[in-house]
Each structure stands twice: as structure tokens, then as C-alpha cells.
Scaffold this motif. Structure first.
Motif, short mmCIF file in Angstrom:
data_model
loop_
_atom_site.label_atom_id
_atom_site.label_comp_id
_atom_site.label_asym_id
_atom_site.label_seq_id
_atom_site.Cartn_x
_atom_site.Cartn_y
_atom_site.Cartn_z
N ASN A 47 31.55 95.32 43.22
CA ASN A 47 31.43 93.87 43.07
C ASN A 47 32.38 93.11 43.99
O ASN A 47 33.57 93.44 44.07
CB ASN A 47 31.72 93.44 41.63
CG ASN A 47 30.57 93.74 40.71
OD1 ASN A 47 29.50 94.17 41.13
ND2 ASN A 47 30.79 93.51 39.43
N CYS A 49 34.71 90.11 44.76
CA CYS A 49 35.58 89.35 43.87
C CYS A 49 35.12 87.90 43.71
O CYS A 49 35.14 87.37 42.60
CB CYS A 49 37.02 89.41 44.37
SG CYS A 49 37.71 91.08 44.27
N GLN A 53 33.43 86.91 40.23
CA GLN A 53 34.60 86.37 39.55
C GLN A 53 35.48 87.48 38.96
O GLN A 53 35.59 87.66 37.74
CB GLN A 53 34.21 85.34 38.49
CG GLN A 53 33.65 84.07 39.09
CD GLN A 53 34.68 83.33 39.93
OE1 GLN A 53 35.57 82.69 39.39
NE2 GLN A 53 34.59 83.43 41.25
N CYS A 54 36.11 88.19 39.85
CA CYS A 54 36.98 89.32 39.51
C CYS A 54 38.07 88.90 38.52
O CYS A 54 38.79 87.93 38.74
CB CYS A 54 37.62 89.86 40.79
SG CYS A 54 38.86 91.12 40.52
N CYS A 57 41.88 89.55 40.40
CA CYS A 57 42.48 88.64 41.39
C CYS A 57 42.11 87.18 41.15
O CYS A 57 42.67 86.29 41.79
CB CYS A 57 42.11 89.06 42.81
SG CYS A 57 40.37 88.93 43.21
N ARG A 58 41.19 86.92 40.25
CA ARG A 58 40.81 85.57 39.83
C ARG A 58 40.65 84.58 41.00
O ARG A 58 41.46 83.68 41.18
CB ARG A 58 41.81 85.02 38.83
CG ARG A 58 41.90 85.86 37.59
CD ARG A 58 42.97 85.35 36.68
NE ARG A 58 43.19 86.32 35.62
CZ ARG A 58 43.42 86.00 34.39
NH1 ARG A 58 43.46 84.75 34.01
NH2 ARG A 58 43.61 86.93 33.48
N PRO A 59 39.59 84.74 41.77
CA PRO A 59 39.39 83.85 42.92
C PRO A 59 39.18 82.40 42.48
O PRO A 59 38.67 82.14 41.39
CB PRO A 59 38.14 84.41 43.60
CG PRO A 59 37.45 85.19 42.54
CD PRO A 59 38.50 85.69 41.61
N TRP A 98 36.01 96.77 42.01
CA TRP A 98 36.14 95.44 42.60
C TRP A 98 36.58 95.53 44.05
O TRP A 98 37.32 96.44 44.44
CB TRP A 98 37.14 94.62 41.79
CG TRP A 98 36.63 94.31 40.42
CD1 TRP A 98 36.91 94.98 39.26
CD2 TRP A 98 35.71 93.27 40.06
NE1 TRP A 98 36.23 94.42 38.22
CE2 TRP A 98 35.49 93.37 38.68
CE3 TRP A 98 35.07 92.27 40.79
CZ2 TRP A 98 34.64 92.50 38.00
CZ3 TRP A 98 34.23 91.40 40.12
CH2 TRP A 98 34.02 91.53 38.74
N GLU A 99 36.13 94.56 44.82
CA GLU A 99 36.47 94.47 46.24
C GLU A 99 37.99 94.55 46.46
O GLU A 99 38.46 95.26 47.35
CB GLU A 99 35.91 93.16 46.78
CG GLU A 99 36.23 92.86 48.21
CD GLU A 99 35.70 91.50 48.63
OE1 GLU A 99 35.74 91.24 49.84
OE2 GLU A 99 35.26 90.70 47.78
N CYS A 100 38.76 93.85 45.64
CA CYS A 100 40.22 93.85 45.79
C CYS A 100 40.82 95.23 45.52
O CYS A 100 41.81 95.61 46.14
CB CYS A 100 40.87 92.78 44.92
SG CYS A 100 40.65 93.02 43.13
N GLN A 101 40.21 96.00 44.62
CA GLN A 101 40.69 97.35 44.35
C GLN A 101 40.48 98.25 45.56
O GLN A 101 41.34 99.07 45.88
CB GLN A 101 39.96 97.95 43.14
CG GLN A 101 40.29 97.30 41.82
CD GLN A 101 39.45 97.86 40.68
OE1 GLN A 101 38.22 97.87 40.76
NE2 GLN A 101 40.12 98.33 39.64
#
Length: 123
Positions: A47, A49, A53-54, A57-59, A98-101
Motif C-alpha cells: 500500500n 502511504c 492513509q498509512c 507515517c500519517r501523511p 506499507w510504502e514507508c516500511q
């Protein structure tokens, strides 16, 4: 979107670790998981982010047309949950990466998948 950069990075890392037996964008289960291991009923969603809506990291929500974005993101999150619930009802295990992970630690994402597969005795 299919074949996003984070998804391609994850798939490349899976190949590097010699993890095989998966199908891409498998249409036979709810949600069309990005990576699916049909033999063990494991679905992996990669997914972005921003779009999903990760929770990590809460974009930020864009300031212009914020009502539209709030509605859009809420519907995306609801759809993700609904498809995840449908998979679980069918006996599938669902993993969201998640993309940030992937950006922070790709190896830990691969390890998470590998551990799940080992639990299911697929590797």
C-alpha cells in the motif's frame, strides 16, 4: 496501481531471497492482492502511504479540496478493510506492507513475509 515502485522493490527482494510460488494481482480472491500465495492462502498488499492513509507515517491531507480528499481517503480505507475481512472469511491471511516500511527497511518486510510462509510451511 499495479507494479508500483514499492511493489517492484519488494518483488525483487523476494526473488533475491529465493521466495517463490506467488502470483501477481491474483483475481480469484477479494481485493486482487499485489502478491498472493494461493497454496497457503496468504495475500500481500503493498500500500502507498498517501493513497491508503498509512497509520505509521500519517501523511497529510492536501489543503485544497480537503473535503474531497477526506472522503476519498475514507473510502479507500473502508474498501481496504472490507476486502481484508472478506479474505479472512475465506480463510486467508492478509499482510499489508506499507510504502514507508519498504523505504525504511526492505529486508524486514521480506523477513516478515518469509516468517509467515515458514509458519505455513511453504518455504
Amino acid at each position: 496501481a499495479t507494479n508500483s515502485k514499492p511493489e517492484l522493490l519488494l518483488r525483487k527482494a523476494l526473488r533475491k531471497k529465493n521466495i517463490k510460488g506467488y502470483r501477481l494481482h491474483w483475481k480469484k480472491v477479494p481485493g486482487r492482492p499485489d502478491i498472493a500465495f494461493p497454496a497457503k492462502k496468504i495475500a500481500i498488499f503493498v500500500n502507498g502511504c498517501f493513497w491508503h492513509q498509512c497509520p505509521l507515517c500519517r501523511p497529510k491531507i492536501p489543503k485544497t479540496h480537503s473535503e474531497f480528499w477526506v472522503y476519498k481517503f475514507r473510502k479507500n480505507v473502508e474498501r481496504d478493510k472490507q476486502k481484508n475481512d472478506q479474505l479472512v472469511e475465506k480463510g486467508w491471511k492478509s499482510i499489508t506492507i506499507w510504502e514507508c516500511q519498504i523505504k525504511k527497511n526492505l529486508n524486514s518486510c521480506v523477513d516478515k513475509i518469509k516468517e509467515t510462509l515458514e509458519e505455513m510451511q511453504l518455504v
